[in-house]
Structure formats: structure tokens, C-alpha cells
Design a protein around this motif. Sequence first.
Motif, PDB file in Angstrom:
ATOM      1  N   TYR A   1       0.829  -1.209   0.000  1.00 47.33           N
ATOM      2  CA  TYR A   1       0.000   0.000   0.000  1.00 47.33           C
ATOM      3  C   TYR A   1       0.866   1.264   0.000  1.00 47.33           C
ATOM      4  O   TYR A   1       0.501   2.277  -0.608  1.00 47.33           O
TER       5      TYR A   1
ATOM      6  N   LEU B   1      -7.396   6.386   0.582  1.00 47.45           N
ATOM      7  CA  LEU B   1      -7.904   5.047   0.883  1.00 47.45           C
ATOM      8  C   LEU B   1      -6.769   4.122   1.316  1.00 47.45           C
ATOM      9  O   LEU B   1      -6.906   3.355   2.279  1.00 47.45           O
ATOM     10  N   ASN B   2      -5.641   4.198   0.653  1.00 49.68           N
ATOM     11  CA  ASN B   2      -4.526   3.324   1.012  1.00 49.68           C
ATOM     12  C   ASN B   2      -3.916   3.705   2.364  1.00 49.68           C
ATOM     13  O   ASN B   2      -3.408   2.832   3.075  1.00 49.68           O
TER      14      ASN B   2
ATOM     15  N   THR C   1      -6.991   2.011  -9.049  1.00 48.98           N
ATOM     16  CA  THR C   1      -8.361   1.716  -8.615  1.00 48.98           C
ATOM     17  C   THR C   1      -8.652   2.195  -7.201  1.00 48.98           C
ATOM     18  O   THR C   1      -9.664   1.828  -6.613  1.00 48.98           O
ATOM     19  N   SER C   2      -7.769   3.002  -6.649  1.00 49.17           N
ATOM     20  CA  SER C   2      -7.959   3.518  -5.291  1.00 49.17           C
ATOM     21  C   SER C   2      -7.392   4.932  -5.226  1.00 49.17           C
ATOM     22  O   SER C   2      -7.043   5.524  -6.248  1.00 49.17           O
ATOM     23  N   THR C   3      -7.318   5.469  -4.044  1.00 51.16           N
ATOM     24  CA  THR C   3      -6.739   6.798  -3.839  1.00 51.16           C
ATOM     25  C   THR C   3      -5.671   6.710  -2.751  1.00 51.16           C
ATOM     26  O   THR C   3      -5.673   5.769  -1.936  1.00 51.16           O
TER      27      THR C   3
ATOM     28  N   GLU D   1     -14.231   0.252   0.563  1.00 53.14           N
ATOM     29  CA  GLU D   1     -13.959   1.537  -0.052  1.00 53.14           C
ATOM     30  C   GLU D   1     -13.795   2.604   1.010  1.00 53.14           C
ATOM     31  O   GLU D   1     -14.189   2.430   2.161  1.00 53.14           O
ATOM     32  N   ALA D   2     -13.253   3.724   0.638  1.00 52.10           N
ATOM     33  CA  ALA D   2     -13.040   4.833   1.565  1.00 52.10           C
ATOM     34  C   ALA D   2     -14.380   5.313   2.085  1.00 52.10           C
ATOM     35  O   ALA D   2     -15.373   5.371   1.374  1.00 52.10           O
TER      36      ALA D   2
ATOM     37  N   ARG E   1      -6.123   1.981   4.708  1.00 51.05           N
ATOM     38  CA  ARG E   1      -5.790   0.561   4.752  1.00 51.05           C
ATOM     39  C   ARG E   1      -4.552   0.306   5.617  1.00 51.05           C
ATOM     40  O   ARG E   1      -4.509  -0.666   6.387  1.00 51.05           O
TER      41      ARG E   1
END
Length: 379
Positions: A307, A341-342, A336-338, A377-378, A345
Motif C-alpha cells: 500500500y 484510501l490506502n 483503482t484507489s486513492t 472503499e473509503a 488501509r
Amino acid sequence: MTVWESLVGQRRVVETLRQAVAGHGMTHAWLFTGPPGSGRSNAAVAFAAALQCPDQGCGSCHECHTALAGSHADISVMRTEKLSIGVDEVRDLVRRSALSPVGGRWQIMIVEDADRLTEQANNALLKAIEEPSPHTAWILCAPTVEDLLPTIRSRCRLVTLTTPTIEEVAGFLQARDGVDEALADYAARASQGHIGRARALARDEATRNRRRDVVAIPAKLGSLGACLRAAAELVEVAKQEADAITSELDAKEKADLDTAYGVVERGRRPREYGPALKRLEDGQKTRAKRRHLDVVDRGLMDLVSVYRDAIAVATGARATLVNEEIRGDVERLAGTSTPELNLQRISAIFQAREQMLEFNVQPALALESLMVALKGEAS
């Protein structure tokens, strides 16, 4: 090769310890801190060897050889495979610290994982450090100064180790173990500066394969079922690695116990054998639990690296990817994410670590919850 050459990327630390060995700034109690893999224990043993060596750490004399091999009569090393270090173990070490050194130089007591000392053990150690014998030196090792009681750390001279760079670790693997350049670079990146982990990755294909399975997890979390399978796989991977580490040692300890009680020669078990066997098995179970948690924890940090790489790709950072060999997966994850968001995670991973290490949550339950959070998801 001198005793200092195993301390990768620690030039400032080596200079400080060399000066102390030469008589400038030597004291009776030391605290070595630094992140996992920075070489705290190696530094402690190297320092102890140099203090006993007539040539201040030549690496070739009898004093250096026995110190580095762990057989020097005047160097005691306390390490534990258990979750904590109890007061009885520390009291035994304190009694030994009061003995006069056989070689006439120093009686050196090294406590690895000093952060695992129980409250009673801390108190027993404090008294010994407050009233040291003239030729006794204590060397404590812990991740941070906050891991020890303020009353203990205030009586110690602090030595802070840092994480070696990828280049330093790779160079060490090539020079020390003869690892080829490409594999050394991979092991240095994948270990994130952890010397012991880097050597394991460079030497053992099974270790590399287990890590490959772990870092592939983020790309698989497409459904609830996939999350549960990933959690089960991580638990199984950790169990396999922990068992591989402990099974041989367990068998040797059992064989040594049988020999000590004459079970092999006489073919029967004396009355004292049963309680001794139970103590051994209890200790092995505790060690296996700790080793399992350690391996799970290492796997979680490998997940963090994926991540972190995705954040680096998404933000255009020029930093070297830890997982360069799966750049395709990392780029898809970034796409596929931001970064936000990571970061969430990564926070979830550290929360799972805390649940297992601090609150004793079963790894399977903590990892199932984590995998679902990593998929989500976020908010």
C-alpha cells in the motif's frame, strides 16, 4: 575482519562505541535502541567483544571469537522466545553480574528484548543498575527508550541505531554471503532494511515464496469470500514459517532432555522426568505462539509495503518501490484507489497488529476483519 564490520550502516554508532572501548565515555549501563532489524543485538555483542578484546575488537583473537560465538565466560546474554521475561530470570542474571570476571576485564550482561521485562523484572534490574559492581557492564536492547521504565533508562547511556539503506544492505549481502547483485537488491528492498530478514530472503527460496504469496494478497481482495480465503492463507503461511523455525529446535530440546534424564540409555522415565517434560512443552508452546505472532506481524508489514508503494505511484514519488517485482499489481492498485484510501488501509493493518500483540485477539479473527477492511472503499 573486526567485530564492527557486521554493523551495517551504523558508522556513527561504531565511532561512539569505539571511543567508549578506548576509555572515553565508558559507563556501567547502556541502552541500545533502534527499529527491528537495525542490529541492536549484534551491536551489543560486538561492543561486548571489543570490551574484552586486548586490541579493542580485532575480530580474530580468542576473546573476540568466543564473544561472537556466545561462549565467552564473562559475557551473559539473556534472550527469550517467550512473550515476556520474568523476575526469576532477571534475578539469576543479577546474581551472575556480581561475580568477578574470569578474564579480569569486564563482566558483561546483555538483555535482548528488554522491552519484554515484566514489572517485577524491571524492578529487579533497576536495583542492579543502581548499585553496579565495579567491573560489570549492562547492555539493554529495546526498540525505543519508551519501552523501559524511566528510572532504568535515566541510568543508561543511550545508543540509537538506524535502519540501513537498501544499498548498504545489498552491499553487505554481496560481501558477506556472496549473494549475486540482483538477488541482493531484491532482498534488501523486500526486507525494508531488516538485516536478518534480508539474509533469510537471500538464502532461502521458500522464504521468498512465502513473501510472494503475502504481497499478492491486495490484488485478490475482490469479494468477501476472497477476503476470508486471504486471511486463512496468511494464517497458514505464518504457521508454516513458524513451524519451520521451531520444529527442529523443539526436537533437539526434547532429545537433550531425554539424554539428561537417562531415558534413552535406561529405557524408562524417572519420576522427575514428567514435570521437567511438562515445563519444556509449556515453554515450547509459549515460544511457538510468539514465533507465530512474529511471523504474522512480518506479513502485515509486507502488506503495508504494498500500500505504501501504491501511494508512491499515485503521487508520483521518486522513491524506489519496495515491491518492484510486482509493479503491475501496484500500479493497478494505485489506479483503482486513492492515496487516502490506502492510508486508511495502512491504518487498519496497524490496528490489527495492536489487536493481536497488545490485546491477544486470535490471529485468524483479527486477519479476517482486516481483509474485509482492506477490500472496503473509503468512507
